[in-house]
Design a protein around this motif. Structure first.
Motif, PDB file in Angstrom:
ATOM      1  N   GLY A  48       0.788  -1.009  -0.258  1.00 22.21           N
ATOM      2  CA  GLY A  48       0.062   0.223  -0.162  1.00 22.21           C
ATOM      3  C   GLY A  48       0.863   0.852   0.347  1.00 22.21           C
ATOM      4  N   GLY A  49       0.521   2.269  -0.451  1.00 18.47           N
ATOM      5  CA  GLY A  49       0.991   3.564  -0.199  1.00 18.47           C
ATOM      6  C   GLY A  49       0.798   4.615  -1.124  1.00 18.47           C
ATOM      7  N   GLN A  50       0.424   5.609  -1.758  1.00 19.98           N
ATOM      8  CA  GLN A  50       0.246   6.524  -2.472  1.00 19.98           C
ATOM      9  C   GLN A  50       0.036   6.806  -4.306  1.00 19.98           C
ATOM     10  OE1 GLN A  50       1.935  10.415  -1.239  1.00 19.98           O
ATOM     11  NE2 GLN A  50       0.761  10.533   0.983  1.00 19.98           N
ATOM     12  N   ALA A  51      -0.543   7.153  -4.485  1.00 17.15           N
ATOM     13  CA  ALA A  51      -0.553   6.999  -6.414  1.00 17.15           C
ATOM     14  C   ALA A  51       0.584   7.587  -6.187  1.00 17.15           C
ATOM     15  CB  ALA A  51      -2.025   8.039  -6.692  1.00 17.15           C
ATOM     16  N   GLY A  52       1.255   7.048  -7.342  1.00 13.73           N
ATOM     17  CA  GLY A  52       2.853   7.372  -7.669  1.00 13.73           C
ATOM     18  C   GLY A  52       3.702   7.124  -7.129  1.00 13.73           C
ATOM     19  N   GLU A  53       3.421   5.818  -6.234  1.00 16.27           N
ATOM     20  CA  GLU A  53       4.612   4.597  -5.671  1.00 16.27           C
ATOM     21  C   GLU A  53       4.615   3.832  -6.658  1.00 16.27           C
ATOM     22  OE1 GLU A  53       5.302   6.689  -0.811  1.00 16.27           O
ATOM     23  OE2 GLU A  53       3.449   5.389  -1.463  1.00 16.27           O
ATOM     24  N   GLY A  54       4.131   4.213  -7.646  1.00 18.74           N
ATOM     25  CA  GLY A  54       4.515   2.595  -8.715  1.00 18.74           C
ATOM     26  C   GLY A  54       3.844   0.878  -8.260  1.00 18.74           C
ATOM     27  N   ILE A  55       2.769   1.052  -7.290  1.00 20.89           N
ATOM     28  CA  ILE A  55       2.109   0.472  -6.471  1.00 20.89           C
ATOM     29  C   ILE A  55       1.939  -1.178  -7.512  1.00 20.89           C
ATOM     30  CG2 ILE A  55       0.293  -1.134  -5.364  1.00 20.89           C
ATOM     31  CD1 ILE A  55       1.663   1.464  -3.859  1.00 20.89           C
ATOM     32  N   LYS A  56       0.996  -0.110  -8.904  1.00 22.26           N
ATOM     33  CA  LYS A  56       0.235  -1.333  -9.386  1.00 22.26           C
ATOM     34  C   LYS A  56       1.364  -2.015 -10.519  1.00 22.26           C
ATOM     35  CE  LYS A  56      -3.374  -1.197 -13.297  1.00 22.26           C
ATOM     36  NZ  LYS A  56      -3.285  -0.488 -14.607  1.00 22.26           N
ATOM     37  N   ILE A  83      -5.337  11.182  -9.502  1.00 20.38           N
ATOM     38  CA  ILE A  83      -3.715  11.253  -9.625  1.00 20.38           C
ATOM     39  C   ILE A  83      -2.781  10.762  -8.305  1.00 20.38           C
ATOM     40  CG2 ILE A  83      -1.338  11.895 -10.873  1.00 20.38           C
ATOM     41  CD1 ILE A  83      -4.277  11.136 -12.585  1.00 20.38           C
ATOM     42  N   ARG A  84      -2.696  11.446  -7.880  1.00 23.43           N
ATOM     43  CA  ARG A  84      -1.865  11.966  -5.699  1.00 23.43           C
ATOM     44  C   ARG A  84      -2.339  12.493  -5.118  1.00 23.43           C
ATOM     45  NH1 ARG A  84       4.528  12.698  -7.270  1.00 23.43           N
ATOM     46  NH2 ARG A  84       4.212  11.785  -9.452  1.00 23.43           N
ATOM     47  N   GLY A  85      -1.894  11.494  -3.796  1.00 24.37           N
ATOM     48  CA  GLY A  85      -2.937  12.283  -1.979  1.00 24.37           C
ATOM     49  C   GLY A  85      -3.597  11.241  -1.710  1.00 24.37           C
ATOM     50  N   PRO A  87     -15.034   5.517 -10.259  1.00 25.84           N
ATOM     51  CA  PRO A  87     -14.481   5.291 -11.708  1.00 25.84           C
ATOM     52  C   PRO A  87     -13.734   3.829 -11.266  1.00 25.84           C
ATOM     53  CG  PRO A  87     -14.460   7.620 -11.026  1.00 25.84           C
ATOM     54  CD  PRO A  87     -15.313   7.305  -9.872  1.00 25.84           C
ATOM     55  N   THR A  88     -12.936   4.043  -9.796  1.00 21.75           N
ATOM     56  CA  THR A  88     -12.163   3.227 -10.025  1.00 21.75           C
ATOM     57  C   THR A  88     -12.559   1.932  -9.624  1.00 21.75           C
ATOM     58  OG1 THR A  88     -11.115   4.131  -7.911  1.00 21.75           O
ATOM     59  CG2 THR A  88     -10.460   4.775 -10.165  1.00 21.75           C
TER      60      THR A  88
END
Lengths: 545, 280
Positions: free
Chosen positions: A8-16, A43-45, A286-287
């Protein structure tokens, strides 16, 4: 062995991207893998996580309870910490300073999952060289920095002498690990699709991205248009000119495509439409996943015309159903819907897809001996011979207005009746043909309790019925509805449990009205998260008791 | 060569659609006779309006589609088969009300299609409401006290949307229309022809246009200069310029997005084995 890893992390931390890399490692290490991506619509946060579930048993969905939790921020951990299994090992940023590791090699935040991979490799004692090979294969020129991070993760736990187990190499032959949207794209390509047109909308955008990225190798055109309306009209134009075409969107996009879906029904031009459902109404969530577009795809478009609606239950079926959708669209010359959802389309699984199967284009062609080509020639099955512009001595008139056999506008009452009845005959033909095809799947044990469902709940249901005396009937074709096949399977059933991911019970309502059977228990879920195996299992046990 | 079908033409006597129909018919018949175009390679698309019935009257491949969606549909046809000459007929409501964005996007992509705008500044088929090109103050069935909106200038919008061919004709000047249509067919890329036409029943503008139209070809006009074309259309006077207002050459959309010869191997399915291995 069935373990679930949370990253787990924030968006932008390459999780996917990172969960895919970790999944690849386990796939090559001989295990079954299922990856769920849970992410917010920003996108972030936001807080995102992926679950990488690994097992030597057959698995079909995420487990949603974790053996290992890696969280780059405490708030992500706090949000999901109640999903720990007993003895869950947790690694949060108060314990492991992910940021400083990244800084130490001058890396980027999106590389954090490589640290996790290193830690996992230590915790499970997977051979380091084996994992490095996978990283090199997967990340190519970006591998060196990620290998450094991988080693850093590995060494941190090694130096701490963290408690570990020794995971033996699994016995499976590695299989392609792909997202549902990839499978839909490949299914189209395998069936001869040449044009894919779309407007970006989650969770269908990755389908456009996958096809656009590989367009050259697939020998296709995959393009983004100004809106969904343009996308489907472009695809319909291409189909009229003889090229198999598909559009992909989510429910909101289907709303916009409505007038053209009706047009496709009227002009009898083949079109394949993918609806990757998400939470509605309107912008909804939406997600996240939902199955609330069933009524929409069964009814969208004004007037009366034939349509086919197919719902794959997993990633293998996503491939096969898409390929077949093209065959049906081109044989019957009418819109065919593929009803997917976020849980199928944006989850990944390593699966044996029958790539070697062939899906030749089936088209009723024009007999050149006939004097004049009639696009809407009246005949018994309602399917007129298909011809395209550029064919010598043939003129193809297609017409959104009610038309004569030649395709000329005509609202003469006799003509209105004959064209309506032509389309009714086509509906009848599709229904009769579908009776001969297998559009339900039956799993489990003969029992007087049966679970009925469609689409993505399949995976959780399959796992939940294990060892229970329950039969599971999965419906793949929602239109035509396989009434006879269902009645046959339900004849000795006393209790029917329906499972679907919406609040109206759309599927249950259709099943009841089509078969006349009443449903004993309706299980409805609408929190945007896929069904849990263990929650369903408890419900099933309650009913069979 | 006669491209007429056996359908009875259902427009009002004196309708401006006749001029467009006849001029294009003459040009296409000539092209087919000369061997520069093959009959089976011409495909017509029309939207909704009285003019939309035009596809019934040509013995050519056609797709009579829905309101506003001619540009993307025509783009799809061209994309699928680059051998086709794709001519779309659009109305002023069709292409500049409901389908406005499609028209602009087709122009800026330089899609290799031809659009002929039937501009009569009124909705004829729905019996006389105002359209985006109706003049301010125009009394129509839906604006009984006068149109409160200002009209748009379709050719100007097309110029500013990077259309590579913009022309304007008058439906009563057949010879000039034929010239414009032949030039339109020669153009490779997005061609837009606005045809000013009267609707004899709801907006009879014969006299109005006759008094005002002039041909840029009669002047020392350079049609390769975008700025002078824009200036010409922005000019605030009573006169209405017709003729080829602007043309230039750019790579087409289809050349950029359709991969080499893919359409020639329609049934060929690529081998997926190699790409599948990348997923392992």
């Amino acid at each position: 062995m069935d373990l679930s890893i949370f990253i787990g992390g924030q968006a932008g931390e390459g999780i996917k991207r990172g969960s895919m890399l970790i999944g690849k490692v386990f796939n090559r290490f001989g295990y079954n893998v299922f990856i769920l991506n849970d992410y917010g619509s920003i996108i972030r946060g936001g807080t995102d996580y992926s679950e990488v579930r690994v097992s030597n048993e057959e698995i079909y969905t995420s487990y949603n309870k974790f053996d290992y939790m890696f969280a780059f921020h405490m708030d992500v951990f706090e949000k999901y910490k109640d999903k720990q299994k007993e003895n869950c090992s947790t690694f949060t940023d108060d314990k492991i300073n992910f940021d400083s590791i990244i800084r130490s090699v001058d890396g980027q935040p999106f590389m954090k999952p490589s640290i996790v991979l290193g830690m996992l490799t230590y915790l499970l004692q997977i051979p380091v060289d084996f994992v490095i090979d996978v990283i090199k294969d997967d990340l190519k020129e970006h591998a060196p920095k990620n290998i450094e991070l991988f080693m850093a993760g590995y060494n941190i736990l090694k130096d701490k002498n963290e408690q570990h187990i020794h995971l033996l190499k699994g016995t499976n032959t590695p299989k392609p690990l792909l997202y549902g949207n990839d499978a839909i794209g490949l299914g189209g390509v395998k069936a001869g699709m040449k044009v894919y047109a779309a407007y970006p909308i989650t969770p269908s955008s990755t389908l456009l991205e996958f096809l656009a990225k590989n367009a050259k190798r697939f020998n296709i055109t995959a393009i983004q248009l100004e809106d969904e309306i343009a996308a489907i009209n472009l695809a319909l134009g291409s189909a009229y000119a003889g090229v198999p075409s598909m559009v992909g969107t989510s429910g909101a996009g289907i709303d916009l495509m409505g007038e053209t879906i009706s047009l496709a029904g009227a002009v009898e031009v083949p079109i394949v439409i993918v609806d990757v459902e998400r939470v509605g109404p309107s912008t909804g969530a939406p997600t996240y996943t939902e199955q609330s577009d069933l009524n929409l795809v069964l009814n969208v478009g004004h007037g009366e015309f034939p349509r086919i609606v197919l719902a794959p239950g997993d990633i293998v079926e996503a491939f096969e159903v898409t390929a077949k959708a093209f065959q049906f669209a081109w044989w019957y010359q009418t819109p065919v819907f593929i009803l997917s959802d976020k849980h199928i389309s944006e989850s990944a699984q390593n699966v044996l897809i029958p790539f070697s199967n062939n899906y030749p284009p089936l088209i009723k062609t024009f007999d050149q001996e006939e004097q004049h080509y009639k696009r809407y020639k009246l005949n018994e099955d309602g399917i007129s011979p298909l011809a395209f512009p550029s064919m010598k001595d043939i003129i193809v008139h297609v017409n959104s207005s009610e038309h004569t056999e030649e395709g000329y506008s005509s609202s003469d009452p006799k003509n209105l009746i004959s064209m309506k009845e032509k389309r009714l005959r086509k509906i009848k033909t599709i229904e009769e043909d579908f009776k001969l095809m297998k559009f339900i799947n039956v799993f489990g044990k003969e029992s007087d309790v049966a679970v009925v469902s469609f689409g993505s709940p399949k995976g959780a249901i399959l796992e939940a019925i294990k060892d229970l005396y329950i039969k599971f009937i999965q419906v793949i074709s929602l239109e035509p509805f396989p009434k006879e096949a269902l009645l046959n399977e339900l004849k000795d059933v006393k209790k029917i449990i329906s499972i679907e991911q919406n609040s109206f019970g759309q599927f249950a309502n259709i099943l009841e009205s089509k078969t006349g059977k009443s449903i004993y228990k309706r299980v409805l879920k609408y929190d945007g998260r896929p069904f849990n195996v263990w929650e369903l299992r408890n419900i099933f046990k309650e009913v069979v008791k | 060569m006669n491209l007429a079908t056996d359908r009875k033409i259902q427009w009002c006597p004196g309708c401006g659609n006749f001029g467009i129909y006849n001029a294009l018919k003459t040009v296409l018949e000539k092209e087919i006779e000369n061997g520069t175009l093959k009959q089976e390679d011409i495909t017509l698309v029309s939207g909704i309006g009285c003019y939309g019935y035009i596809t019934n009257y040509y013995h050519l491949n056609s797709f009579h589609t829905i309101h506003g969606r001619v540009p993307p549909l025509a783009t799809g046809i061209k994309l699928a088969n680059p051998n086709l000459t794709v001519i779309g007929f659009v109305g002023d409501g069709d292409a500049f009300a409901e389908g406005m964005s499609h028209t602009i996007h087709a122009a800026r992509r330089n899609t290799d299609i031809k659009l002929i705008l039937h501009n009569n500044a009124v909705y004829g088929l729905t019996t006389g409401q105002f359209t985006p090109t109706s003049p301010h103050g125009f009394k129509s069935r839906s604006t009984p006290f006068g149109n409160p909106e200002n009209p748009i200038n379709p050719s100007l919008i097309m110029l500013l949307s990077n259309a590579t061919f913009v022309a304007r004709g008058f439906s009563a000047d057949l010879k000039h229309l034929q010239y414009i249509f032949s030039e339109m067919l020669k153009h490779r890329g997005f061609a837009f022809v606005e045809v000013l036409q009267p609707c004899v029943t709801f907006n009879n503008t014969y006299q109005f246009y006759k008094e005002r139209v002039y041909k840029v070809e009669d002047l020392n006009y350079d049609s390769s200069n975008l700025k002078s074309a824009v200036d010409l259309l922005m000019k605030d006077d009573e006169k209405i310029p017709t003729g080829i207002l602007f043309r230039t050459n750019l790579e087409t959309y289809e050349e950029q997005v359709a991969l080499e010869n893919y359409y020639l191997n329609r049934n060929e399915v690529p081998d997926l084995t190699e790409i599948i291995n990348e997923f392992i």
